[in-house]
Motif scaffolding. Structure first.
Motif, PDB file in Angstrom:
ATOM      1  N   PRO A 391      -6.460 -23.690 -53.664  1.00  0.00           N
ATOM      2  CA  PRO A 391      -7.853 -23.266 -53.923  1.00  0.00           C
ATOM      3  C   PRO A 391      -7.965 -21.851 -54.484  1.00  0.00           C
ATOM      4  O   PRO A 391      -8.825 -21.584 -55.329  1.00  0.00           O
ATOM      5  CB  PRO A 391      -8.532 -23.377 -52.549  1.00  0.00           C
ATOM      6  N   LEU A 392      -7.077 -20.933 -54.041  1.00  0.00           N
ATOM      7  CA  LEU A 392      -7.120 -19.577 -54.577  1.00  0.00           C
ATOM      8  C   LEU A 392      -6.746 -19.561 -56.046  1.00  0.00           C
ATOM      9  O   LEU A 392      -7.396 -18.862 -56.856  1.00  0.00           O
ATOM     10  CB  LEU A 392      -6.172 -18.671 -53.777  1.00  0.00           C
ATOM     11  N   GLN A 393      -5.717 -20.320 -56.414  1.00  0.00           N
ATOM     12  CA  GLN A 393      -5.329 -20.384 -57.818  1.00  0.00           C
ATOM     13  C   GLN A 393      -6.469 -20.951 -58.666  1.00  0.00           C
ATOM     14  O   GLN A 393      -6.769 -20.452 -59.745  1.00  0.00           O
ATOM     15  CB  GLN A 393      -4.075 -21.247 -57.974  1.00  0.00           C
ATOM     16  N   ARG A 394      -7.119 -22.011 -58.155  1.00  0.00           N
ATOM     17  CA  ARG A 394      -8.233 -22.623 -58.887  1.00  0.00           C
ATOM     18  C   ARG A 394      -9.379 -21.618 -59.070  1.00  0.00           C
ATOM     19  O   ARG A 394      -9.948 -21.494 -60.148  1.00  0.00           O
ATOM     20  CB  ARG A 394      -8.720 -23.857 -58.128  1.00  0.00           C
ATOM     21  N   TRP A 395      -9.678 -20.878 -58.000  1.00  0.00           N
ATOM     22  CA  TRP A 395     -10.783 -19.897 -58.057  1.00  0.00           C
ATOM     23  C   TRP A 395     -10.458 -18.775 -59.036  1.00  0.00           C
ATOM     24  O   TRP A 395     -11.319 -18.352 -59.817  1.00  0.00           O
ATOM     25  CB  TRP A 395     -11.041 -19.336 -56.663  1.00  0.00           C
ATOM     26  N   LEU A 396      -9.191 -18.292 -58.990  1.00  0.00           N
ATOM     27  CA  LEU A 396      -8.794 -17.212 -59.891  1.00  0.00           C
ATOM     28  C   LEU A 396      -8.884 -17.640 -61.354  1.00  0.00           C
ATOM     29  O   LEU A 396      -9.343 -16.884 -62.214  1.00  0.00           O
ATOM     30  CB  LEU A 396      -7.363 -16.759 -59.567  1.00  0.00           C
ATOM     31  N   GLU A 398     -10.833 -19.872 -62.581  1.00  0.00           N
ATOM     32  CA  GLU A 398     -12.232 -20.074 -62.963  1.00  0.00           C
ATOM     33  C   GLU A 398     -12.975 -18.763 -63.160  1.00  0.00           C
ATOM     34  O   GLU A 398     -13.860 -18.668 -64.019  1.00  0.00           O
ATOM     35  CB  GLU A 398     -12.947 -20.902 -61.895  1.00  0.00           C
ATOM     36  N   HIS A 399     -12.629 -17.742 -62.372  1.00  0.00           N
ATOM     37  CA  HIS A 399     -13.426 -16.516 -62.359  1.00  0.00           C
ATOM     38  C   HIS A 399     -12.731 -15.297 -62.952  1.00  0.00           C
ATOM     39  O   HIS A 399     -13.358 -14.242 -63.085  1.00  0.00           O
ATOM     40  CB  HIS A 399     -13.856 -16.179 -60.920  1.00  0.00           C
ATOM     41  N   SER A 400     -11.455 -15.400 -63.278  1.00  0.00           N
ATOM     42  CA  SER A 400     -10.732 -14.218 -63.762  1.00  0.00           C
ATOM     43  C   SER A 400     -10.113 -14.479 -65.134  1.00  0.00           C
ATOM     44  O   SER A 400      -9.262 -15.365 -65.285  1.00  0.00           O
ATOM     45  CB  SER A 400      -9.635 -13.827 -62.762  1.00  0.00           C
ATOM     46  N   ARG A 404      -6.353 -16.196 -66.239  1.00  0.00           N
ATOM     47  CA  ARG A 404      -6.189 -17.217 -67.283  1.00  0.00           C
ATOM     48  C   ARG A 404      -5.196 -16.759 -68.345  1.00  0.00           C
ATOM     49  O   ARG A 404      -4.375 -17.540 -68.831  1.00  0.00           O
ATOM     50  CB  ARG A 404      -7.542 -17.543 -67.918  1.00  0.00           C
TER      51      ARG A 404
END
Length: 572
Positions: A391-396, A398-400, A404
Motif C-alpha cells: 500500500p505504501l508503494q501504491r500511495w507513493l 499515486e502522489h509523488s 514515479r
C-alpha cells in the motif's frame, strides 16, 4: 527442594513461560521472539513473583549463542552473498555506520561516554537474521531477488558484528572499560595477539576442519545411528566453540560460526541442519529468555523519551538510510522498501554485543535495557512494516512525482544492447531464470549453438553474463516489458527455469499474446501444481522428482535388460 535444583527449575520455568507467551505472540501475529523476551522479563529479578537463577540462565544462554551462531554458519553461503555483493556490501557498511553515528549522537545528548555511545550505536545497527528469515518466509519472498538482497545485506552485517565481537575485548581497556585480558601488555601487542589467534583458528578450520569434519560425519553416518549423528553435530558445534575460546582466545560466537561454515562444506550439511534444529531452537529460546531477564521494565516509565529515541533510530533512521542507499544504487522502489522493512528491527546480535559491552563495563545497565526495549518494540512492529510495503508503494506512486520517476528510470541492463547479434532476435529461446537449472539449460544450448536470451532478476548476474558475451536482460519476467526486451515476439520457445509457479501464468499469457505460436516449457516442485498446469494445457511441464525418478529408473533397468539374442545361423 526447589533451591537444590536451580538448573532444572530455571529450565522448566524458562521453557514453560516461553511456550505460553510465544504462543500468544504468534496468535497476535507478532514474532515468537517477543514472547520469549517477555517470558524472561516475568521470571527475572525486575518483576515480582518467581525469580529464576540469573547465573545459570546466563550460562544456558551461552550455549544458545553457540548454537545460534552455528546455525548462521551452517546456512551462510559465500556464493549467495557474492551474487548480491555490489549492493549488500556497500549498503550494509554505510547503513551500519550511519546507525552507529545516530546512536552515538543520541547517547552524547544523554551525557554518556563516547565509548558507551559506540557500543550502544553498534548494538542498534545490526538487525535480527532470525526475525528477517521468518518474515520473508511467511510472505513467500525468501527466494525472490528482494529476499536474496535483504538476506545478503544481513549476512554482511553479521560478519561485521562478528569482527566487532572479536576486537572488542582487547580494545576494552583503551575504550575506558574493564579489559578482558591481562592489561600489562601494550595495546598493539594485545590486538596483535588476538588477531593472530583468530587467524590461526580460521586457518586451522579451513585447512584441517573442512577435511576432518566431513570425514567424521561420514564415519558416524555409516553407523546408521541417528542419535550418534545428532550428537556428532552438536558436539562439533559446542566443542569447536569451546576449543576456540580456550586455545585461541576466540569468542564462542566466532568459533561456533566457523564450525557451521565448515560443516556446510560437507555433503551432510542439510542433514546436519535438520538434525540439530530442535536443539538449536530449544537453546535459542533459553537465550532470548535469559536476555529478557536482564531487562528493567521501569525504563519505560522512567525514561520514555529515551525509549522513543531508540525506537526512532531503529525503525525510522535505519529504514530511511537503507531506502536512500538502495534507491541511490538504482534498484526499484519495491526492493528499497523491502530492504528498509527488513532492517527496521534489532535482535540476537544486538543482545550479544550489548551483553559483551555490559560485561566489559563499557555500556551502562540503562543501555542494555534500552536495547532490549528497542528490540521488543521493533520486533512487534516489524510485521506491520512488511504488510505496509505494497500500500505504501501504491500511495507513493499515486502522489509523488519523484517516486514515479525513480520507478520508471532506466535500468542499464533492462534492454539488450544494440550490438547484440541478430541471430539472438529471431527463433531464439527465451530462458527465464539462471539458477542451477537455468545454468544447465544454457550450457546445453551453447554446446549446440542454439541462440537464447536470459531474463533474470539479479542485475549483477546479468552484468556478468553480458561480460561473458551472452544475451541477457534484467528484470522480473512477469513484467511484459522484460519479455518484450527479450524479443519474445520472434522467439521459438519460452523456458521458465524458476520454480515460481505463482507468476508463471502471467508470463505465459504475455508470451502467447505477443507470440501465439510460441512453445512453452515450465518446471514445478509441486505434484498438484503439475496436474493443474498440464490440465490447463499451459505448456510442457516438468516435475523435478519425476525427472529424477525417470533417470534413475532408466539406469536401473539398463542393468537388468536381457543381453541381445545372437543372430540365427543361416541354413545350408
Amino acid at each position: 527442594m526447589e533451591h537444590n535444583i536451580p538448573l532444572i527449575t530455571t529450565i522448566a520455568a524458562g521453557f514453560g513461560m516461553a511456550l505460553i507467551l510465544g504462543f500468544i505472540a504468534e496468535r497476535l501475529k507478532v514474532p515468537a521472539l517477543v514472547g520469549y523476551l517477555v517470558a524472561g522479563i516475568l521470571i527475572g529479578p525486575a518483576t515480582p513473583g518467581f525469580v529464576a537463577d540469573v547465573h545459570i540462565a546466563s550460562q544456558l544462554s551461552e550455549i544458545g549463542v553457540m548454537l545460534l551462531m552455528f546455525g548462521v554458519g551452517l546456512h551462510f553461503s559465500l556464493a549467495d552473498l557474492m551474487a548480491v555483493k555490489r549492493i549488500a556490501i556497500p549498503g550494509a557498511v554505510v547503513q551500519m555506520t550511519l546507525a552507529t553515528l545516530l546512536g552515538m549522537a543520541l547517547s552524547w545528548w544523554w551525557d554518556w561516554s563516547w565509548s558507551a555511545g559506540l557500543i550502544f550505536g553498534l548494538s542498534l545497527s545490526c538487525a535480527s537474521t532470525v526475525v528477517l528469515l521468518k518474515a520473508l518466509e511467511a510472505r513467500g519472498v525468501l527466494d525472490t531477488m528482494n529476499g536474496r538482497i535483504a538476506v545478503g545485506w544481513l549476512v554482511v552485517e553479521d560478519l561485521a558484528t562478528v569482527l566487532v565481537l572479536v576486537l572488542l575485548p582487547p580494545l576494552a581497556g583503551v575504550l575506558g572499560g574493564a579489559p578482558a585480558m591481562e592489561g600489562a601488555a601494550p595495546l598493539w601487542r594485545t590486538i596483535g595477539q588476538t588477531l593472530l589467534g583468530v587467524s590461526a583458528f580460521i586457518a586451522l578450520m579451513l585447512i584441517v576442519g573442512r577435511r576432518a569434519l566431513p570425514w567424521m560425519l561420514w564415519q558416524v553416518a555409516r553407523t546408521g545411528s541417528r542419535e550418534l549423528f545428532t550428537l556428532a553435530v552438536v558436539a562439533s558445534a559446542i566443542g569447536i566453540a569451546y576449543g576456540a575460546s580456550a586455545l585461541f582466545n576466540v569468542s564462542f560466537a566466532l568459533g561456533a560460526f566457523f564450525a557451521g561454515m565448515v560443516m556446510r562444506e560437507s555433503e551432510f550439511s542439510h542433514r546436519a541442519a535438520h538434525e540439530s534444529l530442535p536443539l538449536r531452537d530449544a537453546f535459542s529460546v533459553l537465550f532470548f529468555v535469559s536476555v529478557g531477564m536482564l531487562f528493567e521494565p521501569a525504563i519505560l516509565v522512567q525514561a520514555p523519551a529515551h525509549v522513543l529515541g531508540v525506537v526512532a533510530i531503529i525503525i525510522v533512521g535505519k529504514a530511511m538510510a537503507a531506502l536512500v542507499l538502495v534507491v541511490a544504487l538504482r534498484y526499484p522502489l519495491n526492493t528499497a522498501l523491502t530492504v528498509a522493512a527488513s532492517l527496521a528491527q534489532i535482535g540476537e546480535f544486538s543482545f550479544i554485543l550489548a551483553g559483551l559491552g555490559l560485561s566489559l563495563a563499557l555500556l551502562p545497565t540503562e543501555g542494555m535495557s534500552l536495547v532490549l526495549a528497542g528490540a521488543l518494540i521493533s520486533m512487534a512492529l516489524n510485521p506491520l512494516l512488511f504488510a505496509g510495503i505494497v500500500p505504501l508503494q501504491r500511495w507513493l506512486l499515486e502522489h509523488s512525482g519523484l517516486a514515479r520517476r525513480l520507478e520508471q528510470r532506466g535500468d542499464p541492463y533492462a534492454e539488450l544492447p544494440v550490438s547484440t547479434d541478430n541471430q539472438f532476435l529471431h527463433g531464439q529461446v527465451v530462458l527465464v531464470g539462471y539458477g542451477r537449472v537455468g545454468r544447465r539449460i544454457a550450457g546445453a544450448l551453447q554446446e549446440r549453438g542454439i541462440p537464447f536470451v536470459v531474463a533474470e532478476q539479479n542485475r549483477e548476474l546479468v552484468e556478468d553474463l553480458r561480460n561473458q558475451g551472452m544475451a541477457a536482460v534484467s528484470g522480473n519476467a512477469t513484467d511484459p516489458a522484460v519479455l518484450v526486451q527479450a524479443h519474445i515476439a520472434n522467439a521459438a520457445m519460452l523456458v521458465v527455469a524458476t520454480p515460481d509457479t505463482l507468476n508463471v501464468r502471467q508470463m505465459v499469457d504475455t508470451a502467447r499474446t505477443l507470440n501465439p505460436s510460441i512453445e512453452i516449457v515450465l518446471r514445478t516442485h509441486s505434484e498438484d501444481e503439475l496436474q493443474l498446469l498440464r490440465r490447463d494445457g499451459i505448456g510442457t511441464v516438468f516435475l523435478g522428482e519425476e525427472e529424477l525418478a525417470r533417470g534413475m529408473a532408466c539406469h536401473v533397468l539398463q542393468r537388468f535388460e536381457p543381453p541381445p539374442k545372437p543372430a540365427a545361423a543361416g541354413h545350408a
